[in-house]
Design a protein around this motif. Structure first.
Motif, PDB file in Angstrom:
ATOM      1  N   VAL A  34      37.940  52.043  32.100  1.00 41.71           N
ATOM      2  CA  VAL A  34      37.827  50.884  31.572  1.00 41.71           C
ATOM      3  C   VAL A  34      37.651  49.879  32.819  1.00 41.71           C
ATOM      4  CG1 VAL A  34      38.916  49.042  30.413  1.00 41.71           C
ATOM      5  CG2 VAL A  34      39.381  51.449  29.410  1.00 41.71           C
ATOM      6  N   ILE A  35      36.504  49.245  32.732  1.00 39.48           N
ATOM      7  CA  ILE A  35      36.331  48.354  33.851  1.00 39.48           C
ATOM      8  C   ILE A  35      36.933  46.958  33.458  1.00 39.48           C
ATOM      9  CG2 ILE A  35      34.369  46.870  34.822  1.00 39.48           C
ATOM     10  CD1 ILE A  35      32.569  49.251  34.372  1.00 39.48           C
ATOM     11  N   TRP A  36      37.444  46.303  34.443  1.00 37.86           N
ATOM     12  CA  TRP A  36      37.926  44.918  34.451  1.00 37.86           C
ATOM     13  C   TRP A  36      36.976  44.177  35.219  1.00 37.86           C
ATOM     14  CZ3 TRP A  36      42.626  42.404  37.137  1.00 37.86           C
ATOM     15  CH2 TRP A  36      42.693  41.351  36.937  1.00 37.86           C
ATOM     16  N   GLU A  37      36.124  43.352  34.709  1.00 37.66           N
ATOM     17  CA  GLU A  37      35.280  42.509  35.171  1.00 37.66           C
ATOM     18  C   GLU A  37      36.065  41.182  35.297  1.00 37.66           C
ATOM     19  OE1 GLU A  37      33.725  40.227  36.505  1.00 37.66           O
ATOM     20  OE2 GLU A  37      31.599  40.309  36.651  1.00 37.66           O
ATOM     21  N   ALA A  38      36.637  41.226  36.656  1.00 30.55           N
ATOM     22  CA  ALA A  38      37.712  40.344  36.827  1.00 30.55           C
ATOM     23  C   ALA A  38      37.672  38.819  37.039  1.00 30.55           C
ATOM     24  CB  ALA A  38      38.979  40.743  37.983  1.00 30.55           C
ATOM     25  N   ILE A  57      36.402  45.052  29.945  1.00 29.17           N
ATOM     26  CA  ILE A  57      37.187  43.666  29.713  1.00 29.17           C
ATOM     27  C   ILE A  57      36.809  42.704  30.311  1.00 29.17           C
ATOM     28  CG2 ILE A  57      39.713  42.904  29.859  1.00 29.17           C
ATOM     29  CD1 ILE A  57      40.654  45.702  29.900  1.00 29.17           C
ATOM     30  N   HIS A  58      36.373  41.719  29.755  1.00 29.34           N
ATOM     31  CA  HIS A  58      35.870  40.580  30.513  1.00 29.34           C
ATOM     32  C   HIS A  58      36.409  39.235  29.801  1.00 29.34           C
ATOM     33  CE1 HIS A  58      33.569  38.495  33.455  1.00 29.34           C
ATOM     34  NE2 HIS A  58      32.586  38.018  32.422  1.00 29.34           N
ATOM     35  N   GLU A  59      37.422  38.502  30.246  1.00 25.16           N
ATOM     36  CA  GLU A  59      37.985  37.590  29.748  1.00 25.16           C
ATOM     37  C   GLU A  59      38.262  36.548  30.505  1.00 25.16           C
ATOM     38  OE1 GLU A  59      41.335  39.375  28.009  1.00 25.16           O
ATOM     39  OE2 GLU A  59      40.559  40.620  26.787  1.00 25.16           O
ATOM     40  N   PHE A  64      44.863  36.710  39.466  1.00 21.72           N
ATOM     41  CA  PHE A  64      46.030  36.691  40.010  1.00 21.72           C
ATOM     42  C   PHE A  64      47.262  37.110  39.364  1.00 21.72           C
ATOM     43  CE2 PHE A  64      43.107  34.114  42.586  1.00 21.72           C
ATOM     44  CZ  PHE A  64      42.959  34.928  43.936  1.00 21.72           C
ATOM     45  N   GLU A  65      47.340  36.799  38.089  1.00 17.44           N
ATOM     46  CA  GLU A  65      48.268  36.848  37.273  1.00 17.44           C
ATOM     47  C   GLU A  65      48.148  37.949  36.061  1.00 17.44           C
ATOM     48  OE1 GLU A  65      49.533  32.863  35.360  1.00 17.44           O
ATOM     49  OE2 GLU A  65      49.524  32.123  37.189  1.00 17.44           O
ATOM     50  N   ASN A  66      47.171  38.608  36.344  1.00 11.27           N
ATOM     51  CA  ASN A  66      46.851  39.922  35.322  1.00 11.27           C
ATOM     52  C   ASN A  66      46.425  41.161  36.226  1.00 11.27           C
ATOM     53  OD1 ASN A  66      46.732  38.499  32.555  1.00 11.27           O
ATOM     54  ND2 ASN A  66      45.913  36.962  33.675  1.00 11.27           N
ATOM     55  N   ASP A  67      46.510  42.176  35.441  1.00 11.30           N
ATOM     56  CA  ASP A  67      45.992  43.516  36.060  1.00 11.30           C
ATOM     57  C   ASP A  67      45.711  44.158  34.742  1.00 11.30           C
ATOM     58  OD1 ASP A  67      45.857  46.156  37.193  1.00 11.30           O
ATOM     59  OD2 ASP A  67      47.826  46.349  37.732  1.00 11.30           O
ATOM     60  N   ARG A  87      45.284  40.572  46.848  1.00 14.70           N
ATOM     61  CA  ARG A  87      45.640  40.796  45.601  1.00 14.70           C
ATOM     62  C   ARG A  87      44.862  42.193  45.202  1.00 14.70           C
ATOM     63  NH1 ARG A  87      48.570  41.368  41.168  1.00 14.70           N
ATOM     64  NH2 ARG A  87      47.296  40.908  39.349  1.00 14.70           N
ATOM     65  N   LEU A  88      43.624  42.432  45.667  1.00 16.14           N
ATOM     66  CA  LEU A  88      43.222  43.677  45.566  1.00 16.14           C
ATOM     67  C   LEU A  88      43.920  44.644  46.280  1.00 16.14           C
ATOM     68  CD1 LEU A  88      39.608  43.037  46.363  1.00 16.14           C
ATOM     69  CD2 LEU A  88      40.350  43.731  44.202  1.00 16.14           C
ATOM     70  N   LYS A  89      44.508  44.415  47.430  1.00 13.25           N
ATOM     71  CA  LYS A  89      45.340  45.557  48.143  1.00 13.25           C
ATOM     72  C   LYS A  89      46.662  45.694  47.479  1.00 13.25           C
ATOM     73  CE  LYS A  89      47.259  46.791  52.509  1.00 13.25           C
ATOM     74  NZ  LYS A  89      47.746  46.168  53.820  1.00 13.25           N
ATOM     75  N   GLU A  90      47.235  44.805  46.738  1.00 17.19           N
ATOM     76  CA  GLU A  90      48.518  44.742  45.986  1.00 17.19           C
ATOM     77  C   GLU A  90      48.214  45.514  44.742  1.00 17.19           C
ATOM     78  OE1 GLU A  90      50.507  41.809  43.077  1.00 17.19           O
ATOM     79  OE2 GLU A  90      50.390  41.057  44.996  1.00 17.19           O
ATOM     80  N   LEU A  91      46.836  45.336  44.117  1.00 17.70           N
ATOM     81  CA  LEU A  91      46.709  46.136  42.637  1.00 17.70           C
ATOM     82  C   LEU A  91      46.457  47.724  43.044  1.00 17.70           C
ATOM     83  CD1 LEU A  91      44.623  43.726  40.858  1.00 17.70           C
ATOM     84  CD2 LEU A  91      46.707  44.289  40.167  1.00 17.70           C
ATOM     85  N   ASP A  92      45.731  47.866  44.302  1.00 15.24           N
ATOM     86  CA  ASP A  92      45.590  49.173  44.886  1.00 15.24           C
ATOM     87  C   ASP A  92      44.567  50.061  43.725  1.00 15.24           C
ATOM     88  OD1 ASP A  92      45.288  51.028  46.853  1.00 15.24           O
ATOM     89  OD2 ASP A  92      47.163  52.250  46.039  1.00 15.24           O
TER      90      ASP A  92
END
Length: 163
Positions: A34-38, A57-59, A64-67, A87-92
């Protein structure tokens, strides 16, 4: 000409991704994730990825507040990259981001990804991506090169030149 840190440049994060930019790399995007187009932009990028057969998922939510999703595929606002990289590093999670080729030389990019277990890989387009501004493709007007920066995507090579 506006510099990268001037107020003039910072007002111009509204360059949208043309569908062909995603079509050019569809073979490298896993079909079973599932792709998140963030970064929502005008909403078309998520539709384009869906049209190419991906679960997206594209909403209009705060990155910074979602994953969301399994992987991130996006063209983020370039002026926010200094905040996006940590943030990308945190989400990993795996990602493919369209960013200016010069971003790899920034301190914030280096600090967030130089010592990661999974190395960065790069897909280099054959030509400059001609972004969409105010609904119009900027044909032969884009004056900077972009790469697809990939993390945890397990590409067949570390650098891929598109044909």
């Amino acid at each position: 000409m506006a510099g990268f840190h001037t107020k003039t440049f910072l007002k111009h994060d509204d360059y949208m991704t043309p569908k062909y930019a995603w079509d050019n790399i569809k073979q490298f995007i896993p079909q079973d994730k599932v792709i998140w187009e963030a970064f929502y932009g005008d909403g078309e990028s998520g539709k384009d990825l869906k049209d190419l057969g991906f679960d997206v998922i594209h909403e209009p939510v705060d990155f910074f507040e979602n994953d969301l999703g399994d992987i991130i595929i996006s063209n983020p606002p370039f002026s926010k990259c200094k905040d996006i990289m940590p943030r990308l590093k945190e989400l990993d999670k795996p990602f493919i981001l369209i960013l200016a080729s010069s971003k790899i030389n920034t301190q914030y990019f280096r600090e967030n990804f130089k010592n990661t277990e999974s190395k960065l890989q790069i897909i280099i387009p054959r030509k400059r991506i001609q972004f969409i501004k105010n609904g119009t493709e900027l044909q032969n007007q884009c004056n900077f090169d972009c790469f697809y920066y990939c993390y945890k995507m397990d590409l067949p090579r570390d650098i891929i030149w598109l044909e």
